[in-house]
Design a protein around this motif. Structure first.
Motif, PDB file in Angstrom:
ATOM      1  N   PHE A  55       0.866  -1.166   0.000  1.00 56.58           N
ATOM      2  CA  PHE A  55       0.000   0.000   0.000  1.00 56.58           C
ATOM      3  C   PHE A  55       0.910   1.224   0.000  1.00 56.58           C
ATOM      4  CE2 PHE A  55      -3.871  -2.212   0.578  1.00 56.58           C
ATOM      5  CZ  PHE A  55      -3.632  -3.260   1.439  1.00 56.58           C
ATOM      6  N   TYR A  61       2.100  11.465   2.936  1.00 54.70           N
ATOM      7  CA  TYR A  61       1.877  12.213   4.162  1.00 54.70           C
ATOM      8  C   TYR A  61       2.352  13.643   3.936  1.00 54.70           C
ATOM      9  CZ  TYR A  61       0.818   8.142   7.068  1.00 54.70           C
ATOM     10  OH  TYR A  61       0.229   7.032   7.633  1.00 54.70           O
ATOM     11  N   PRO A  67       2.895  14.633  10.997  1.00 56.72           N
ATOM     12  CA  PRO A  67       2.581  14.216   9.622  1.00 56.72           C
ATOM     13  C   PRO A  67       1.128  13.767   9.553  1.00 56.72           C
ATOM     14  CG  PRO A  67       4.549  13.098  10.456  1.00 56.72           C
ATOM     15  CD  PRO A  67       3.904  13.780  11.615  1.00 56.72           C
ATOM     16  N   LEU A  76      -1.966  12.067   7.031  1.00 58.32           N
ATOM     17  CA  LEU A  76      -2.198  11.298   5.817  1.00 58.32           C
ATOM     18  C   LEU A  76      -2.921  12.154   4.789  1.00 58.32           C
ATOM     19  CD1 LEU A  76      -2.000   8.551   4.425  1.00 58.32           C
ATOM     20  CD2 LEU A  76      -4.262   8.025   5.342  1.00 58.32           C
ATOM     21  N   LYS A 103      -3.949   7.718   0.083  1.00 60.17           N
ATOM     22  CA  LYS A 103      -3.528   6.327   0.190  1.00 60.17           C
ATOM     23  C   LYS A 103      -3.967   5.605  -1.072  1.00 60.17           C
ATOM     24  CE  LYS A 103      -7.703   5.539   2.916  1.00 60.17           C
ATOM     25  NZ  LYS A 103      -8.231   5.375   4.290  1.00 60.17           N
ATOM     26  N   SER A 104      -3.223   4.587  -1.442  1.00 59.15           N
ATOM     27  CA  SER A 104      -3.535   3.878  -2.685  1.00 59.15           C
ATOM     28  C   SER A 104      -4.679   2.902  -2.456  1.00 59.15           C
ATOM     29  CB  SER A 104      -2.306   3.130  -3.194  1.00 59.15           C
ATOM     30  OG  SER A 104      -1.924   2.119  -2.270  1.00 59.15           O
ATOM     31  N   ARG A 117       3.633   0.463   2.856  1.00 57.17           N
ATOM     32  CA  ARG A 117       3.435  -0.597   3.834  1.00 57.17           C
ATOM     33  C   ARG A 117       3.170  -1.873   3.056  1.00 57.17           C
ATOM     34  NH1 ARG A 117      -1.019  -2.606   6.766  1.00 57.17           N
ATOM     35  NH2 ARG A 117      -2.444  -1.012   6.022  1.00 57.17           N
ATOM     36  N   SER A 139       1.142  -7.048   6.012  1.00 56.39           N
ATOM     37  CA  SER A 139       2.022  -6.936   7.182  1.00 56.39           C
ATOM     38  C   SER A 139       1.356  -6.093   8.266  1.00 56.39           C
ATOM     39  CB  SER A 139       3.355  -6.311   6.802  1.00 56.39           C
ATOM     40  OG  SER A 139       3.214  -4.916   6.686  1.00 56.39           O
ATOM     41  N   ASN A 140       2.099  -5.801   9.305  1.00 57.91           N
ATOM     42  CA  ASN A 140       1.584  -4.947  10.374  1.00 57.91           C
ATOM     43  C   ASN A 140       1.801  -3.483  10.015  1.00 57.91           C
ATOM     44  OD1 ASN A 140       4.331  -4.600  10.765  1.00 57.91           O
ATOM     45  ND2 ASN A 140       4.401  -6.243  12.274  1.00 57.91           N
ATOM     46  N   ALA A 141       1.962  -2.649  11.005  1.00 57.63           N
ATOM     47  CA  ALA A 141       1.929  -1.213  10.750  1.00 57.63           C
ATOM     48  C   ALA A 141       3.257  -0.626  10.310  1.00 57.63           C
ATOM     49  CB  ALA A 141       1.459  -0.489  12.013  1.00 57.63           C
ATOM     50  N   LYS A 142       4.233  -1.407   9.969  1.00 64.80           N
ATOM     51  CA  LYS A 142       5.537  -0.843   9.632  1.00 64.80           C
ATOM     52  C   LYS A 142       5.479  -0.060   8.331  1.00 64.80           C
ATOM     53  CE  LYS A 142      10.278  -2.172   8.545  1.00 64.80           C
ATOM     54  NZ  LYS A 142      11.256  -3.277   8.508  1.00 64.80           N
ATOM     55  N   LEU A 143       5.801   1.213   8.392  1.00 65.19           N
ATOM     56  CA  LEU A 143       5.860   2.084   7.227  1.00 65.19           C
ATOM     57  C   LEU A 143       7.310   2.380   6.887  1.00 65.19           C
ATOM     58  CD1 LEU A 143       3.157   4.811   8.002  1.00 65.19           C
ATOM     59  CD2 LEU A 143       3.081   3.190   6.124  1.00 65.19           C
ATOM     60  N   PHE A 149       9.448   5.159   4.862  1.00 66.38           N
ATOM     61  CA  PHE A 149       9.283   6.504   4.315  1.00 66.38           C
ATOM     62  C   PHE A 149      10.383   6.841   3.320  1.00 66.38           C
ATOM     63  CE2 PHE A 149       5.971   8.593   6.798  1.00 66.38           C
ATOM     64  CZ  PHE A 149       5.822   7.739   7.868  1.00 66.38           C
ATOM     65  N   GLY A 150      10.036   7.681   2.350  1.00 71.41           N
ATOM     66  CA  GLY A 150      11.036   8.311   1.514  1.00 71.41           C
ATOM     67  C   GLY A 150      11.690   9.446   2.287  1.00 71.41           C
ATOM     68  N   TYR A 175       9.190   6.348  15.759  1.00 69.15           N
ATOM     69  CA  TYR A 175      10.119   6.753  14.712  1.00 69.15           C
ATOM     70  C   TYR A 175      11.010   7.871  15.240  1.00 69.15           C
ATOM     71  CZ  TYR A 175       6.712   4.598  11.489  1.00 69.15           C
ATOM     72  OH  TYR A 175       5.860   3.739  10.851  1.00 69.15           O
ATOM     73  N   THR A 177      15.157  11.302   7.005  1.00 62.52           N
ATOM     74  CA  THR A 177      13.749  10.939   6.991  1.00 62.52           C
ATOM     75  C   THR A 177      13.394  10.190   8.276  1.00 62.52           C
ATOM     76  OG1 THR A 177      11.985   9.934   5.694  1.00 62.52           O
ATOM     77  CG2 THR A 177      14.061   8.726   5.810  1.00 62.52           C
ATOM     78  N   LEU A 200      12.365   4.000  11.540  1.00 63.75           N
ATOM     79  CA  LEU A 200      11.569   3.220  12.479  1.00 63.75           C
ATOM     80  C   LEU A 200      12.484   2.683  13.565  1.00 63.75           C
ATOM     81  CD1 LEU A 200       8.874   1.884  13.265  1.00 63.75           C
ATOM     82  CD2 LEU A 200       9.538  -0.046  11.822  1.00 63.75           C
ATOM     83  N   ARG A 254      -1.980   2.696  15.285  1.00 60.71           N
ATOM     84  CA  ARG A 254      -2.963   2.142  14.343  1.00 60.71           C
ATOM     85  C   ARG A 254      -3.836   1.124  15.059  1.00 60.71           C
ATOM     86  NH1 ARG A 254      -3.313  -1.917   9.953  1.00 60.71           N
ATOM     87  NH2 ARG A 254      -1.589  -3.037  10.897  1.00 60.71           N
ATOM     88  N   TYR A 307      -6.663   1.023   8.196  1.00 55.55           N
ATOM     89  CA  TYR A 307      -5.740   1.339   7.113  1.00 55.55           C
ATOM     90  C   TYR A 307      -4.724   2.397   7.528  1.00 55.55           C
ATOM     91  CZ  TYR A 307      -4.934   1.328   2.047  1.00 55.55           C
ATOM     92  OH  TYR A 307      -4.416   1.167   0.792  1.00 55.55           O
ATOM     93  N   GLU A 308      -5.199   3.372   8.270  1.00 54.64           N
ATOM     94  CA  GLU A 308      -4.394   4.554   8.524  1.00 54.64           C
ATOM     95  C   GLU A 308      -3.640   4.480   9.843  1.00 54.64           C
ATOM     96  OE1 GLU A 308      -6.536   8.135   8.002  1.00 54.64           O
ATOM     97  OE2 GLU A 308      -4.960   9.413   8.806  1.00 54.64           O
ATOM     98  N   GLN A 309      -2.433   5.011   9.808  1.00 62.05           N
ATOM     99  CA  GLN A 309      -1.628   5.177  11.008  1.00 62.05           C
ATOM    100  C   GLN A 309      -1.674   6.652  11.371  1.00 62.05           C
ATOM    101  OE1 GLN A 309       2.995   4.777  11.327  1.00 62.05           O
ATOM    102  NE2 GLN A 309       2.133   2.812  11.878  1.00 62.05           N
TER     103      GLN A 309
END
Lengths: 113, 115
Positions: A32, A36, A44, A46, A49-50, A93, A97-101, A103-104, B36, B43, B46, B97, B102-104
């Protein structure tokens, strides 16, 4: 591992011109993608989202389309506003998976009158 | 609506001392909480991902011995930076989350300055 590459550094635009911030990604699983936005001294938030069904998400005039063939999720807006000045982060993400994002590095957008 | 608060917003500590920061979720159940760090010119890195009733998973270069985390319930988490040094400076963000969501949601961050 997962990675996100986006337009780096500062992008300066004149109000009313179109915005395009690039984002490409690498991921083992179908991820996904998120954009942000972070304004000065704020959390940050949101922006987009895709979707899994190729719908094009839109919010506050911004839109982005997930192109799996090119692994891209570029952020676009037809007409920049002064209030769009902020830091923009593309993130992914992995699916399932779980909530691990991941980032760029972020793109700073500065819109001038 | 869903909100995430972080305390303190800013803090200064002497090199070699420790500093605890808190994260509180309001309006939703924070099943998972990710911490984070946003260092100057970098950037978001985590640090660790905490899920209620599961072990906390730390990322490479971050350890429980340095960044102990507590996630005792569905609305609260805390993290301590032990023995802080200059390289620990930055903005520490909490992202929470709810399971299946979907959203964090992110808090505003705790900005740590180390003297």
């Amino acid at each position: 591992g997962d990675s996100v590459t986006q337009t780096e550094g500062l992008v300066t635009l004149t109000e009313g011109l179109p915005v395009m911030l690039n984002c490409t990604y690498q991921s083992t699983y179908s991820p996904f993608l998120f954009w942000y936005v972070q304004h000065l001294n704020e959390a940050p938030k949101l922006l987009l989202k895709s979707f899994t069904d190729n719908k094009r998400p839109e919010h506050q005039g911004f839109h982005a389309t997930l192109h799996k063939s090119s692994s891209s999720f570029h952020l676009q807006k037809s007409s920049a506003q002064l209030s769009d000045s902020a830091l923009y982060y593309c993130a992914l993400r992995p699916g399932g998976s779980n909530a691990k994002l991941t980032f760029g590095k972020g793109t700073k957008l500065s819109v001038k009158s | 609506g869903a909100l995430v608060y972080q305390y303190p917003r800013r803090t200064i500590c002497k090199s070699g001392t420790s500093m605890r920061m808190e994260c509180q979720a309001v309006g939703f159940q924070a099943t998972s909480v990710a911490w984070y760090r946003q260092s100057p010119q970098k950037t978001f890195e985590l640090i660790a991902l905490s899920t209620v009733n599961s072990a906390i998973k730390y990322e490479q270069n971050f350890t429980q011995e340095k960044f102990p985390i507590s996630h005792p319930n569905l609305s609260f988490s805390s993290m301590t930076v032990l023995n802080a040094y200059l390289e620990d400076r930055g903005l520490y963000l909490c992202g929470a989350r709810e399971r299946g969501a979907y959203e964090q949601y992110f808090g505003p961050g705790t900005r740590l300055t180390v003297l």
